[in-house]
Write a protein that holds these residues in place. Structure first.
Motif, PDB file in Angstrom:
ATOM      1  N   PRO A  55      16.056  30.448  26.278  1.00 51.55           N
ATOM      2  CA  PRO A  55      17.417  30.290  26.809  1.00 51.55           C
ATOM      3  C   PRO A  55      18.187  31.590  26.994  1.00 51.55           C
ATOM      4  O   PRO A  55      18.925  31.743  27.973  1.00 51.55           O
ATOM      5  CB  PRO A  55      18.099  29.396  25.771  1.00 51.55           C
ATOM      6  CG  PRO A  55      16.999  28.686  25.086  1.00 51.55           C
ATOM      7  CD  PRO A  55      15.840  29.627  25.075  1.00 51.55           C
ATOM      8  N   TRP A 125      13.729  24.942  29.410  1.00 48.99           N
ATOM      9  CA  TRP A 125      13.532  25.846  28.284  1.00 48.99           C
ATOM     10  C   TRP A 125      12.163  25.597  27.661  1.00 48.99           C
ATOM     11  O   TRP A 125      11.790  24.452  27.382  1.00 48.99           O
ATOM     12  CB  TRP A 125      14.613  25.635  27.226  1.00 48.99           C
ATOM     13  CG  TRP A 125      15.983  26.010  27.673  1.00 48.99           C
ATOM     14  CD1 TRP A 125      16.329  26.681  28.803  1.00 48.99           C
ATOM     15  CD2 TRP A 125      17.211  25.729  26.992  1.00 48.99           C
ATOM     16  NE1 TRP A 125      17.687  26.843  28.874  1.00 48.99           N
ATOM     17  CE2 TRP A 125      18.261  26.263  27.771  1.00 48.99           C
ATOM     18  CE3 TRP A 125      17.532  25.072  25.809  1.00 48.99           C
ATOM     19  CZ2 TRP A 125      19.590  26.168  27.397  1.00 48.99           C
ATOM     20  CZ3 TRP A 125      18.862  24.969  25.434  1.00 48.99           C
ATOM     21  CH2 TRP A 125      19.886  25.522  26.218  1.00 48.99           C
ATOM     22  N   PHE A 183      19.252  19.918  32.152  1.00 48.27           N
ATOM     23  CA  PHE A 183      18.408  20.612  31.178  1.00 48.27           C
ATOM     24  C   PHE A 183      17.175  19.773  30.854  1.00 48.27           C
ATOM     25  O   PHE A 183      17.238  18.543  30.810  1.00 48.27           O
ATOM     26  CB  PHE A 183      19.177  20.866  29.876  1.00 48.27           C
ATOM     27  CG  PHE A 183      20.277  21.878  30.004  1.00 48.27           C
ATOM     28  CD1 PHE A 183      20.056  23.207  29.708  1.00 48.27           C
ATOM     29  CD2 PHE A 183      21.547  21.500  30.428  1.00 48.27           C
ATOM     30  CE1 PHE A 183      21.067  24.152  29.811  1.00 48.27           C
ATOM     31  CE2 PHE A 183      22.568  22.432  30.548  1.00 48.27           C
ATOM     32  CZ  PHE A 183      22.324  23.754  30.241  1.00 48.27           C
ATOM     33  N   THR A 184      16.079  20.455  30.618  1.00 49.98           N
ATOM     34  CA  THR A 184      14.885  19.795  30.119  1.00 49.98           C
ATOM     35  C   THR A 184      14.110  20.780  29.249  1.00 49.98           C
ATOM     36  O   THR A 184      14.252  22.001  29.399  1.00 49.98           O
ATOM     37  CB  THR A 184      14.012  19.263  31.292  1.00 49.98           C
ATOM     38  OG1 THR A 184      12.969  18.442  30.768  1.00 49.98           O
ATOM     39  CG2 THR A 184      13.410  20.392  32.095  1.00 49.98           C
ATOM     40  N   ILE A 209      20.679  21.653  23.543  1.00 50.28           N
ATOM     41  CA  ILE A 209      20.974  20.903  24.769  1.00 50.28           C
ATOM     42  C   ILE A 209      21.890  19.729  24.470  1.00 50.28           C
ATOM     43  O   ILE A 209      22.838  19.448  25.232  1.00 50.28           O
ATOM     44  CB  ILE A 209      19.665  20.423  25.433  1.00 50.28           C
ATOM     45  CG1 ILE A 209      18.873  21.612  25.974  1.00 50.28           C
ATOM     46  CG2 ILE A 209      19.953  19.433  26.560  1.00 50.28           C
ATOM     47  CD1 ILE A 209      17.483  21.271  26.470  1.00 50.28           C
ATOM     48  N   GLU A 210      21.616  19.024  23.370  1.00 49.53           N
ATOM     49  CA  GLU A 210      22.463  17.890  22.992  1.00 49.53           C
ATOM     50  C   GLU A 210      23.917  18.334  22.811  1.00 49.53           C
ATOM     51  O   GLU A 210      24.855  17.661  23.267  1.00 49.53           O
ATOM     52  CB  GLU A 210      21.939  17.262  21.704  1.00 49.53           C
ATOM     53  CG  GLU A 210      22.760  16.093  21.177  1.00 49.53           C
ATOM     54  CD  GLU A 210      22.700  14.870  22.070  1.00 49.53           C
ATOM     55  OE1 GLU A 210      23.553  13.974  21.891  1.00 49.53           O
ATOM     56  OE2 GLU A 210      21.809  14.803  22.949  1.00 49.53           O
ATOM     57  N   CYS A 213      25.527  19.063  26.208  1.00 48.75           N
ATOM     58  CA  CYS A 213      25.835  17.820  26.920  1.00 48.75           C
ATOM     59  C   CYS A 213      27.082  17.149  26.343  1.00 48.75           C
ATOM     60  O   CYS A 213      27.804  16.450  27.054  1.00 48.75           O
ATOM     61  CB  CYS A 213      24.637  16.867  26.869  1.00 48.75           C
ATOM     62  SG  CYS A 213      23.245  17.384  27.903  1.00 48.75           S
ATOM     63  N   CYS A 219      26.817  18.485  32.277  1.00 47.91           N
ATOM     64  CA  CYS A 219      25.480  18.742  31.737  1.00 47.91           C
ATOM     65  C   CYS A 219      24.729  17.427  31.535  1.00 47.91           C
ATOM     66  O   CYS A 219      25.290  16.448  31.033  1.00 47.91           O
ATOM     67  CB  CYS A 219      25.570  19.478  30.401  1.00 47.91           C
ATOM     68  SG  CYS A 219      26.061  21.209  30.552  1.00 47.91           S
ATOM     69  N   TYR A 221      20.534  15.660  30.713  1.00 47.64           N
ATOM     70  CA  TYR A 221      19.237  15.942  30.087  1.00 47.64           C
ATOM     71  C   TYR A 221      18.154  15.028  30.648  1.00 47.64           C
ATOM     72  O   TYR A 221      18.376  13.826  30.841  1.00 47.64           O
ATOM     73  CB  TYR A 221      19.328  15.743  28.569  1.00 47.64           C
ATOM     74  CG  TYR A 221      18.003  15.970  27.868  1.00 47.64           C
ATOM     75  CD1 TYR A 221      17.422  17.234  27.838  1.00 47.64           C
ATOM     76  CD2 TYR A 221      17.324  14.913  27.255  1.00 47.64           C
ATOM     77  CE1 TYR A 221      16.193  17.452  27.214  1.00 47.64           C
ATOM     78  CE2 TYR A 221      16.104  15.121  26.623  1.00 47.64           C
ATOM     79  CZ  TYR A 221      15.541  16.386  26.617  1.00 47.64           C
ATOM     80  OH  TYR A 221      14.329  16.601  26.013  1.00 47.64           O
TER      81      TYR A 221
END
Length: 328
Positions: A55, A125, A183-184, A209-210, A213, A219, A221
């Protein structure tokens, strides 16, 4: 009876259309998805700096575009007859300094242009482990197989990633207020630190990421990693190294991606295009026969009709290919 764990897909989070410019950043998996999007006639720019895994390297790369950075000789290193940048993939490297700089600045200019108009930015990422250049402590994008003693390797903290990306997303939205972020986490396993180390690594990414979001409604996922681990857990879905997904696994994850973010109309355009693509890939027994010329003319007509309905599709190369074959 159901003999596998189905991963819940994020249907309804957003729609990706052929008219949406898309900018992708990240690991090899970002390249895979970027190629599939491009093959299906989405307008994409994939990895302006080449493949990046962590990241912070991705955040720094995007920041360099926002800063209108232009690379000069002072930004390059020279070793064993090759000029290279620690922030760029080795595909940018060259024995000629001018060529290296030209490749770097050309792709950065293209990426900067896409950054200002992208409707979607997709971040994949791969790892939360970074390499810091000991001379200045900065995280690099690529080690270029330099000796380990020149770097400090460490695992990022969740809040460190969140802080870097929170400020980055705010900067991006200042120049592009409408952009959505997807994001993934790459399904490719990083085995250098063992399987437990890989899980810790991926956990850091997932938690970061959580949090993003939760902080930003823009954002979203997509669970690439979970699909690979839970739905495709059989080793037949892994390549010979037992770390990378096979083409079949990538295709399945792509189908899940399509189900999550494409409308019925988008899927219909993709099907029409795949029919045209198959026709263009057909190799006739007699390339100068009347039957083949008729076949090519029908393909040309299909392309023109599709272009008429969806003028933002870039089909010029395929039209030129048909015209070239018809003149033979």
């Amino acid at each position: 009876m159901e003999f596998r764990t189905k991963v819940e897909l994020p249907v309804g989070q957003g729609e990706i259309r052929h008219s949406d410019p898309i900018l992708l950043w990240g690991s090899c998996f970002a390249e895979n998805i970027g190629k599939l999007l491009t093959d299906n006639k989405f307008h994409c720019d994939v990895n302006p700096f080449g493949i990046l895994y962590n990241p912070l390297s991705i955040a720094k790369s995007v920041s360099l575009l926002l800063d209108n950075k232009v690379y000069s000789a002072a930004d390059l290193r020279f070793d064993k007859g090759i000029w290279y940048s620690l922030m760029h993939h080795s595909s940018f490297s060259s024995a000629d300094q001018s060529e290296c700089l030209e490749k770097i600045n050309f792709r950065m200019a293209r990426g900067r242009e896409m950054l200002g108009k992208a409707k979607w930015m997709i971040f994949t990422w791969g790892t939360a482990r970074v390499y810091e250049w000991k001379e200045n402590g900065e995280v690099v994008g690529n080690c270029h197989k330099l000796p380990d003693r020149l770097f400090t390797r460490r695992l990022l903290e969740v809040e460190e990633i969140v802080s870097a990306f929170a400020s980055l997303l705010e900067r991006i939205r200042q120049v592009n207020p409408e952009v959505q972020f997807l994001f993934t986490v790459s399904p490719i396993r990083h085995a250098k630190d063992g399987m437990h180390g890989n899980q810790l690594n991926k956990a850091v990414l997932l938690l970061a990421i959580e949090r993003l979001c939760q902080l930003f409604s823009s954002c979203h996922y997509f669970p690439s990693y979970e699909i690979m681990l839970d739905e495709l857990r059989d080793y037949r879905f892994y390549a010979d190294d037992m770390l990378h997904p096979t083409p079949l696994a990538v295709s399945y994850i792509w189908e899940c991606f399509c189900e999550s973010f494409f409308t019925a109309e988008t899927l219909r355009v993709m099907k029409e295009w795949q029919d045209i693509r198959k026709g263009l890939e057909h190799r006739p027994f007699d390339a100068k026969s009347t039957a083949y010329y008729t076949f090519l003319s029908q393909i040309m007509l299909k392309i023109e009709r599709l272009k008429e309905k969806f003028p933002y599709l870039d089909v010029q190369n395929e039209i030129a290919l048909c015209q070239t074959r018809l003149k033979k």
